[in-house]
Structure formats: C-alpha cells, structure tokens
Design a protein around this motif. Structure first.
Motif, PDB file in Angstrom:
ATOM      1  N   UNK A 103     -18.860  -7.575  77.048  1.00 54.81           N
ATOM      2  CA  UNK A 103     -17.583  -7.992  76.475  1.00 54.81           C
ATOM      3  C   UNK A 103     -17.399  -7.410  75.082  1.00 54.81           C
ATOM      4  N   UNK A 104     -18.459  -7.396  74.290  1.00 52.66           N
ATOM      5  CA  UNK A 104     -18.354  -6.843  72.944  1.00 52.66           C
ATOM      6  C   UNK A 104     -18.129  -5.330  72.981  1.00 52.66           C
ATOM      7  N   UNK A 105     -18.734  -4.655  73.912  1.00 51.21           N
ATOM      8  CA  UNK A 105     -18.483  -3.219  74.044  1.00 51.21           C
ATOM      9  C   UNK A 105     -17.014  -2.943  74.333  1.00 51.21           C
TER      10      UNK A 105
ATOM     11  N   UNK B 134      -6.049  -7.148  63.207  1.00 48.00           N
ATOM     12  CA  UNK B 134      -7.150  -7.480  62.308  1.00 48.00           C
ATOM     13  C   UNK B 134      -7.469  -8.970  62.380  1.00 48.00           C
ATOM     14  N   UNK B 135      -6.447  -9.798  62.571  1.00 46.17           N
ATOM     15  CA  UNK B 135      -6.688 -11.231  62.741  1.00 46.17           C
ATOM     16  C   UNK B 135      -7.406 -11.493  64.059  1.00 46.17           C
ATOM     17  N   UNK B 136      -6.997 -10.819  65.124  1.00 42.60           N
ATOM     18  CA  UNK B 136      -7.629 -11.009  66.436  1.00 42.60           C
ATOM     19  C   UNK B 136      -9.137 -10.751  66.363  1.00 42.60           C
ATOM     20  N   UNK B 137      -9.513  -9.666  65.706  1.00 44.01           N
ATOM     21  CA  UNK B 137     -10.927  -9.304  65.608  1.00 44.01           C
ATOM     22  C   UNK B 137     -11.698 -10.385  64.856  1.00 44.01           C
ATOM     23  N   UNK B 138     -11.165 -10.811  63.717  1.00 43.63           N
ATOM     24  CA  UNK B 138     -11.845 -11.851  62.963  1.00 43.63           C
ATOM     25  C   UNK B 138     -11.907 -13.164  63.719  1.00 43.63           C
ATOM     26  N   UNK B 139     -10.848 -13.471  64.470  1.00 40.42           N
ATOM     27  CA  UNK B 139     -10.815 -14.710  65.249  1.00 40.42           C
ATOM     28  C   UNK B 139     -11.908 -14.718  66.315  1.00 40.42           C
ATOM     29  N   UNK B 140     -12.139 -13.590  66.968  1.00 39.41           N
ATOM     30  CA  UNK B 140     -13.199 -13.517  67.986  1.00 39.41           C
ATOM     31  C   UNK B 140     -14.555 -13.830  67.356  1.00 39.41           C
ATOM     32  N   UNK B 141     -14.832 -13.207  66.194  1.00 39.20           N
ATOM     33  CA  UNK B 141     -16.094 -13.478  65.511  1.00 39.20           C
ATOM     34  C   UNK B 141     -16.191 -14.917  65.045  1.00 39.20           C
ATOM     35  N   UNK B 142     -15.087 -15.453  64.503  1.00 44.89           N
ATOM     36  CA  UNK B 142     -15.083 -16.835  64.037  1.00 44.89           C
ATOM     37  C   UNK B 142     -15.327 -17.806  65.194  1.00 44.89           C
ATOM     38  N   UNK B 143     -14.647 -17.608  66.316  1.00 48.70           N
ATOM     39  CA  UNK B 143     -14.778 -18.508  67.455  1.00 48.70           C
ATOM     40  C   UNK B 143     -16.222 -18.545  67.932  1.00 48.70           C
ATOM     41  N   UNK B 144     -16.855 -17.380  67.987  1.00 49.03           N
ATOM     42  CA  UNK B 144     -18.252 -17.326  68.418  1.00 49.03           C
ATOM     43  C   UNK B 144     -19.142 -18.052  67.413  1.00 49.03           C
ATOM     44  N   UNK B 145     -18.918 -17.825  66.144  1.00 51.68           N
ATOM     45  CA  UNK B 145     -19.702 -18.473  65.097  1.00 51.68           C
ATOM     46  C   UNK B 145     -19.504 -19.993  65.116  1.00 51.68           C
ATOM     47  N   UNK B 146     -18.257 -20.419  65.293  1.00 48.96           N
ATOM     48  CA  UNK B 146     -17.908 -21.834  65.225  1.00 48.96           C
ATOM     49  C   UNK B 146     -18.549 -22.631  66.354  1.00 48.96           C
ATOM     50  N   UNK B 147     -18.519 -22.090  67.578  1.00 49.82           N
ATOM     51  CA  UNK B 147     -19.003 -22.835  68.738  1.00 49.82           C
ATOM     52  C   UNK B 147     -20.463 -22.560  69.088  1.00 49.82           C
TER      53      UNK B 147
ATOM     54  N   UNK C  17     -18.310 -20.225  77.260  1.00 52.51           N
ATOM     55  CA  UNK C  17     -16.983 -20.353  76.660  1.00 52.51           C
ATOM     56  C   UNK C  17     -16.664 -19.170  75.756  1.00 52.51           C
ATOM     57  N   UNK C  18     -17.589 -18.788  74.876  1.00 55.47           N
ATOM     58  CA  UNK C  18     -17.286 -17.689  73.957  1.00 55.47           C
ATOM     59  C   UNK C  18     -17.189 -16.359  74.698  1.00 55.47           C
ATOM     60  N   UNK C  19     -17.956 -16.207  75.782  1.00 52.38           N
ATOM     61  CA  UNK C  19     -17.831 -14.998  76.602  1.00 52.38           C
ATOM     62  C   UNK C  19     -16.418 -14.876  77.168  1.00 52.38           C
ATOM     63  N   UNK C  20     -15.941 -15.925  77.825  1.00 48.99           N
ATOM     64  CA  UNK C  20     -14.636 -15.865  78.470  1.00 48.99           C
ATOM     65  C   UNK C  20     -13.517 -15.793  77.444  1.00 48.99           C
ATOM     66  N   UNK C  21     -13.703 -16.446  76.307  1.00 45.58           N
ATOM     67  CA  UNK C  21     -12.721 -16.359  75.228  1.00 45.58           C
ATOM     68  C   UNK C  21     -12.577 -14.921  74.744  1.00 45.58           C
ATOM     69  N   UNK C  22     -13.679 -14.223  74.546  1.00 50.03           N
ATOM     70  CA  UNK C  22     -13.590 -12.842  74.070  1.00 50.03           C
ATOM     71  C   UNK C  22     -12.902 -11.952  75.096  1.00 50.03           C
ATOM     72  N   UNK C  23     -13.180 -12.177  76.374  1.00 49.77           N
ATOM     73  CA  UNK C  23     -12.528 -11.364  77.393  1.00 49.77           C
ATOM     74  C   UNK C  23     -11.031 -11.671  77.488  1.00 49.77           C
TER      75      UNK C  23
ATOM     76  N   UNK D 285     -13.695  -9.113  84.944  1.00 48.86           N
ATOM     77  CA  UNK D 285     -14.208  -9.671  86.198  1.00 48.86           C
ATOM     78  C   UNK D 285     -14.721 -11.085  86.000  1.00 48.86           C
ATOM     79  N   UNK D 286     -15.272 -11.382  84.831  1.00 51.86           N
ATOM     80  CA  UNK D 286     -15.816 -12.722  84.592  1.00 51.86           C
ATOM     81  C   UNK D 286     -14.739 -13.808  84.618  1.00 51.86           C
ATOM     82  N   UNK D 287     -13.484 -13.424  84.380  1.00 52.24           N
ATOM     83  CA  UNK D 287     -12.390 -14.392  84.353  1.00 52.24           C
ATOM     84  C   UNK D 287     -11.668 -14.511  85.689  1.00 52.24           C
ATOM     85  N   UNK D 288     -11.786 -13.508  86.530  1.00 51.30           N
ATOM     86  CA  UNK D 288     -10.953 -13.410  87.734  1.00 51.30           C
ATOM     87  C   UNK D 288     -11.497 -14.285  88.851  1.00 51.30           C
TER      88      UNK D 288
END
Length: 413
Positions: free
Chosen positions: A28-30, A59-72, A154-160, A384-387
C-alpha cells in the motif's frame, strides 16, 4: 486480476497473519509513493491544486495518511483491545508537533484544509516513512488475535482508500499517471455477453460474519426477505447507456428525479463526465488524453442521478444492496455475476444495520447515515484488499468523479 482473486486478497487482508499484513502495508505504501511521485512530477513540490469540494489538497492527504497510522498504531495505548478500544483515551504526543490540528479529519473541516500551513513535501515523506517503520516494527511484535491486529488492518484499508481517491483526483485534474497504476483501466476484467440472472425469492443473510476484520457498518448480520428478481450479470456498458444520451435523455426531465434534474441543470451536462462525441465517434478523457471509448466497457463516472435516469428510460430499476449482495454471493448466480470494474450504485440509502455499534473510529460510518447512498463491488482503481462483496461504500448521489457505474434489475419478474 479477476473478481474472485481480488475477493481472496480482501479476505487475506481481513483475516491474514502478520506476514500477510506486513506485505500488504508495504505494498500500500509503495502505491501511495508512486502516486505521490506522479503528482510531484505534474504539479511540482508544492502540490498546489484548485479548491474543489470533491478533492483534498494532495499535501494534506499525504500527511493525513501518516497521521492516521500514527494515531491508531503508535499513539494508541489500547491498540490490543481492537474494537473495545476507548477512542477518547489520553494518547502520547505524536512524532509531529501539532499534527492533530493539521490532519485529524474529524476536527479539520474540508475547506480549512486548503488554508493550513502544512509541512513541505520532503518533511511529509519523512513523516510517512517514520510512521510506517514504527507500524511494521510494532506489527512484528504484536500478538495475533483479531483484536491485536484490528488497527493494523484498519490503517491498511484506510491508506488504500486514499490511494483510490488520489487516482480519482488525478483523473479530475487531468494529471498523467504511470502505466503501472493504470494497467487495470487499460485491460479491464473478462466480461461475458450481457445477460440477466434470475434469483428466486427467499431470505438472505445481509452483512459480514467471519473472523478477522470488518467495518462497523457491515456488521449486525440479519435476515432480509427478497422477492424473486432478475438482475444484469454485469454492469451496464457504454453500448447500453449511450442510446439514452443520443435519444436526448439529458434534456428530458421526465426521466430524472427532481433532485437529479436539478443537479443535471446545475452541472450543465449533456453527456456523462469525461465523454465527448466527435464525428459520430465517442471518446473519453482519460488522465488528460482523449481515447476511443470502449463500448463494451462498463459505463463509468456516472452519478447515481444518471443511473436512476437511465433506469427510468430503459424501464429498469437499480437493485437494492440486499439484491446485489445476494446475486453476487448466492450459489445460483455467483459464478455468472461479474463485478469489480466500477463501483455500482444501488437503490439503498446508507443506513445502519439493525443492532449497529460504532467502532472506535467513530466518524467512519455514523455521521454519514441517511445522507449517502450505497455503491457495491469496487472499481479497477480499488485495491484488492478493499474489493469485498460485503463491503459497503457510501457516497452522495451527485458524485461522478469516482469510478462509478451500475447494473439494473427488471421492474417485474
């Protein structure tokens, strides 16, 4: 990748072990970084885009992905409790000072995201990398119960989800994407000739009930009574949809709901978004380039209003999400039910199942009940992880930036 293969990948993401999750998080990160590189090449390091209610600043989207992972993950002291975690418990400060005020989508209004002073692209990349490194380290040392792995899933599917949104945004902004990120849109999935599947009347168990991860709005599995119905074996193609356009369907209010006609007039659309007809030949705008329209492909980037209008014109109807799920999964029809190229609008408003209980990420489902509608399935841009055939997506009816189409049912059987 076939729908069955994607479904298997979705089951693996929901139920797989630590090694499966490690690979999925890395993959997902790749994808996120490949999209970020494409955006940087097209827009420059500032990643500036015009305001839109359907987009977020990249730029907000990128930071939000990192924040969400850090937060949870790293900041979640009750991570091992899974859905029993108290989301309001006191957390330690994150790796980026003031990150909550920048990236918490529950408190930072959409319009405000365009005015924030965000870390630059280099700092955002470092923030992403540090969050993933700590996540993978904690995953390797985690116990393996469903509760222990819940937030990693959760963070995996959120990033996707955000990677898919970035793909929609690139289409809307006409930004080129590398071929590796577009292969699915070029190839499509195998499609049979248009057919109709007949499903007998009966009860259906609607909702998810397996080990591992599920979103809160999928749970509280319950029986629904379905009458006999006939449903398309595949989504409505351009070949079926465009006669409605040619017949003047976009200029005839009789086919549209009042809200749909108001939207059509306000948008001034005379045909679906991203389409044009030149010398009698239909073309689609695909990431900044006009291409011949593949007539056998599912009609895409359609709002729910457009799906409803076509159904009225064709004397068909949208399926309920119960009918969609039953047809996709029942033994009688599943092998001939082809899905996964476009999100498919249903007749169902997004509402909680009986007995709904919100999970710790409180703002995922509950704030949007009744104001959105349910598309099912997944698009070529969906990871694929979401479908998963029981996954419930939800959007407002006017959204035509998403890769959305529909299939139809006979009015009577």
């Amino acid at each position: 990748m076939s729908a069955d293969s994607r479904w298997a990948a979705a089951d693996a993401a929901r139920e797989g072990d630590v090694q499966v999750l490690d690979a999925a998080l890395t993959g997902a990160r790749q994808r996120t970084l490949a999209l970020l590189t494409a955006y940087e090449q097209a827009l420059g390091a500032a990643l500036r885009v015009p305001f839109s209610p359907q987009l977020n600043p990249p730029l907000w989207e990128i930071g939000h992905i990192g924040w969400f992972q850090d937060y949870w993950i790293a900041r979640n002291l009750q991570r091992s409790r899974g859905i029993s975690c108290d989301p309001e418990h006191a957390r330690p400060a994150g790796r980026l000072a003031g990150a909550d005020a920048l990236y918490d989508s529950s408190i930072v209004a959409h319009a405000a995201r365009w005015r924030l002073r965000l870390p630059d692209l280099e700092a955002s990349r470092e923030y992403l990398a540090a969050a993933l490194a700590e996540t993978l380290d904690l995953l390797a040392r985690s116990a393996t119960t469903p509760a222990d792995l819940y937030f990693f899933r959760l963070v995996l599917l959120h990033e996707q989800m955000h990677a898919e949104a970035a793909t929609y945004m690139a289409q809307a902004l006409e930004l080129p994407l590398p071929e590796a990120l577009l292969a699915a849109s070029r190839q499509g999935l195998p499609r049979p000739p248009t057919a109709s599947l007949r499903v007998p009347a009966g009860e259906w168990l609607l909702g998810y009930q397996r080990p591992g991860f599920a979103f809160d709005n999928e749970l509280a599995r319950h029986r629904v009574r379905l009458p006999a119905f006939a449903i398309d074996a595949e989504p409505v193609s351009w070949q079926r949809y465009l006669p409605f356009v040619v017949a003047g369907g976009y200029h005839n209010a009789r086919y549209w709901s009042p809200a749909g006609w108001q939207w059509r007039e306000a948008s001034a659309l005379a045909a679906p978004r991203y389409l044009r007809c030149v010398d009698g030949q239909w073309q689609r705008r695909c990431f900044g380039q006009w291409q011949p329209l593949p007539m056998a492909a599912p009609a895409a980037h359609l709002s729910r209003f457009e799906a409803q209008a076509w159904c009225h014109w064709a004397q068909r109807r949208l399926p309920s999400e119960g009918e969609w799920e039953c047809a996709a999964l029942s033994a009688r029809s599943a092998q001939n039910f082809h899905w996964g190229e476009v999100w498919e609008w249903t007749a169902s408003r997004f509402r909680p199942y009986p007995g709904f209980v919100a999970h710790p990420y409180r703002d995922y489902s509950a704030p949007w009940f009744d104001s959105r509608y349910v598309p099912r399935g997944g698009s070529w841009a969906t990871a694929a992880e979401l479908a998963h055939p029981r996954y419930r997506n939800f959007f407002t009816a006017e959204r035509n930036d998403i890769v959305s189409g529909f299939r139809s049912c006979a009015v009577e059987v």
